[in-house]
Write an enzyme that holds these catalytic residues in place. Sequence first.
Site, PDB file in Angstrom:
ATOM      1  N   LYS A   1      71.457 -43.677 -31.296  1.00 48.04           N
ATOM      2  CA  LYS A   1      71.825 -43.361 -29.918  1.00 48.04           C
ATOM      3  C   LYS A   1      71.082 -44.298 -28.979  1.00 48.04           C
ATOM      4  O   LYS A   1      69.922 -44.650 -29.229  1.00 48.04           O
ATOM      5  CB  LYS A   1      71.467 -41.896 -29.636  1.00 48.04           C
ATOM      6  CG  LYS A   1      71.995 -41.331 -28.323  1.00 48.04           C
ATOM      7  CD  LYS A   1      71.692 -39.831 -28.231  1.00 48.04           C
ATOM      8  CE  LYS A   1      72.155 -39.195 -26.938  1.00 48.04           C
ATOM      9  NZ  LYS A   1      71.885 -37.746 -26.893  1.00 48.04           N
TER      10      LYS A   1
ATOM     11  N   SER B   1      75.771 -34.813 -25.494  1.00 43.38           N
ATOM     12  CA  SER B   1      75.703 -36.194 -25.062  1.00 43.38           C
ATOM     13  C   SER B   1      75.744 -37.222 -26.193  1.00 43.38           C
ATOM     14  O   SER B   1      76.011 -38.392 -25.935  1.00 43.38           O
ATOM     15  CB  SER B   1      74.437 -36.408 -24.240  1.00 43.38           C
ATOM     16  OG  SER B   1      73.270 -36.236 -25.038  1.00 43.38           O
TER      17      SER B   1
ATOM     18  N   SER C   1      73.187 -31.362 -27.679  1.00 41.41           N
ATOM     19  CA  SER C   1      73.748 -32.716 -27.650  1.00 41.41           C
ATOM     20  C   SER C   1      73.962 -33.379 -29.008  1.00 41.41           C
ATOM     21  O   SER C   1      74.584 -34.433 -29.071  1.00 41.41           O
ATOM     22  CB  SER C   1      72.864 -33.631 -26.794  1.00 41.41           C
ATOM     23  OG  SER C   1      73.164 -33.448 -25.433  1.00 41.41           O
TER      24      SER C   1
END
Lengths: 97, 491
Positions: free
Chosen positions: B80, B155, B179
């Site tokens: 990420k 996310s 997330s």
Amino acid sequence: MEIDEVRKVASLARLELSDQELETYGRNLTQILDYVEVLNEVDIEDAMPMSHAVDLQNVFRSDKRTASLNRKSALSNAPKTDGQFFQVPQILEQKDA
Amino acid sequence: MPELHEQSTDILLASLKQGDLSSRALTTACLARIEQLNPKLNAFNRVDADAALRKADSIDAKRAAGEAIGMLQGLPVGIKDNMCQSGVATTCGSHMLNNYRPPYDAHVVERLDAEDGVIVGKLNMDEFAMGSSTETSASGLTRNPWNTEHSPGGSSGGSAAAVAAGMVPLALGSDTGGSIRQPASFCGVVGMKPTYGRVSRYGLVAFASSLDQIGPLARDVHGAALLLQAIAGHDKRDTTCVESGVDDYSGLHGQSLDGLRIGIVDEHYGEGLDNEVEAAVRSGIARLESAGATVKSVNLPHAKYSVAAYYLIAPSEASSNLARYDGIHYGHRTENFDAKNDGLLDLYCRSRGEGFGAEVKRRIMLGTYALSAGYYDAYYLKALKVRRRIREDFDKAFADVDVIAGPVAPTPAFRIGEKKNDPLAMYLSDIYTISANLAGIPGISVPCGLTSAGLPIGLQMQAPAFSETSLLQAAAMAETPRDTIGTCPMS
């Protein structure tokens, strides 16, 4: 939420916002703050505030010098630098200005 | 024989170990998938093919020389875009960090390298991890590989989409309120939020420090267990990273769940839960039962307050954490500055006003308000006390059961744009995941079915702090065989 109050929060948050943004966030914050009113239903008498999930005591390290970023690396992402320091706008009046 | 991009972690690992498959060949196949699919999905913000192939070659060379190889054996991993990689752009999906190249590696990046993972690139995310749809990124939105009109969740939407589409077998995400688990559910992959303190946050760009935790996403439970094994453990650079030893998460499959007590929560099955989601979740729980687990009801009476508590606590912490972006040390600095009339404060305010996107500004405003003089007790402090009640609920429930099972999200993946202009509706999609972050306990999402429209549904399981082993064991038994759930159209 009154627009002046929104403006005050933006200033505390160090955010320059357009009038349109102030209006939108004022509306959003009012809606969210209305929603969080449900917390008033909870009996929180004697509840210890929980700021953290792990019960940790202070964590100390030994008082020894260790490696850290050198000046070049520390300045490598600075938007403005003279190679020695971070550069900021002048914050003190010049005597003969 | 399935193709490489849909092969199980077990088989990939065995092929690498036996030398039937080189890390270069596997990495090359992943890079080709990325090149083919990323223009449609926008899962990756950046791909570093040269660095990945160099690492793959070095692992293959070690294997040829008979040297020891790390536990990841040359498997490609995506990370990420909020995890620092030395010299590699780490944008957090924000204009604020457009040009930021960290001068150091995050702990998890060091661990991946040491365990011979091949980092192929950085994955898209909601700006500063604030969002549940991966629509707020400065790099544009990410699409769900199962249906590109739908959001991958967020996310960590880039991480989940990349794994679902077979671009990488493994990816790292971060989970502050769901997330990792919610996008895993939306994209039909396995995603796990470890116990708070299990994985070092050193080098993770901070959002809400008492809630943030890094965790794995993978095609199967084995992959998630392996990646967690590689990154878990003490690191003195994160003082909240606990010192207790890490269990062995391998050998989880096929273990009988005899004696395992599964809790189902009555409060989960109320208003707002989609019927197809409920049916799939109940079938997942039935699978646990047929594997030997016993099922009983437990209550989490304060669970319904978790979204309200979270959306005071997380923005408060965020408003403090994001105070560091001042336009001076790193990050965006305004060009629109008049040295004659403007002062330092104007530089701060304008740089931040320009650099942050709408959702980030909304949360900074909310957090600043909740912490400001006169409101602190009514909002932030009250939320912390409710957080205690939420934790007490779990402590009580876990006296009776070992694992709590239920939905990950009230609905399958929603359409792109559906909730974008309604912040509260977006926040409420985190209703089932947020309480694990507030309580600090681990949670995992495992695929448990598809809707009639062909969208994946996840089963969430939660366990007491540091019970990752029993959580993964249960997850391995709940895991639906990949061919019965159906394969992702892009897989």
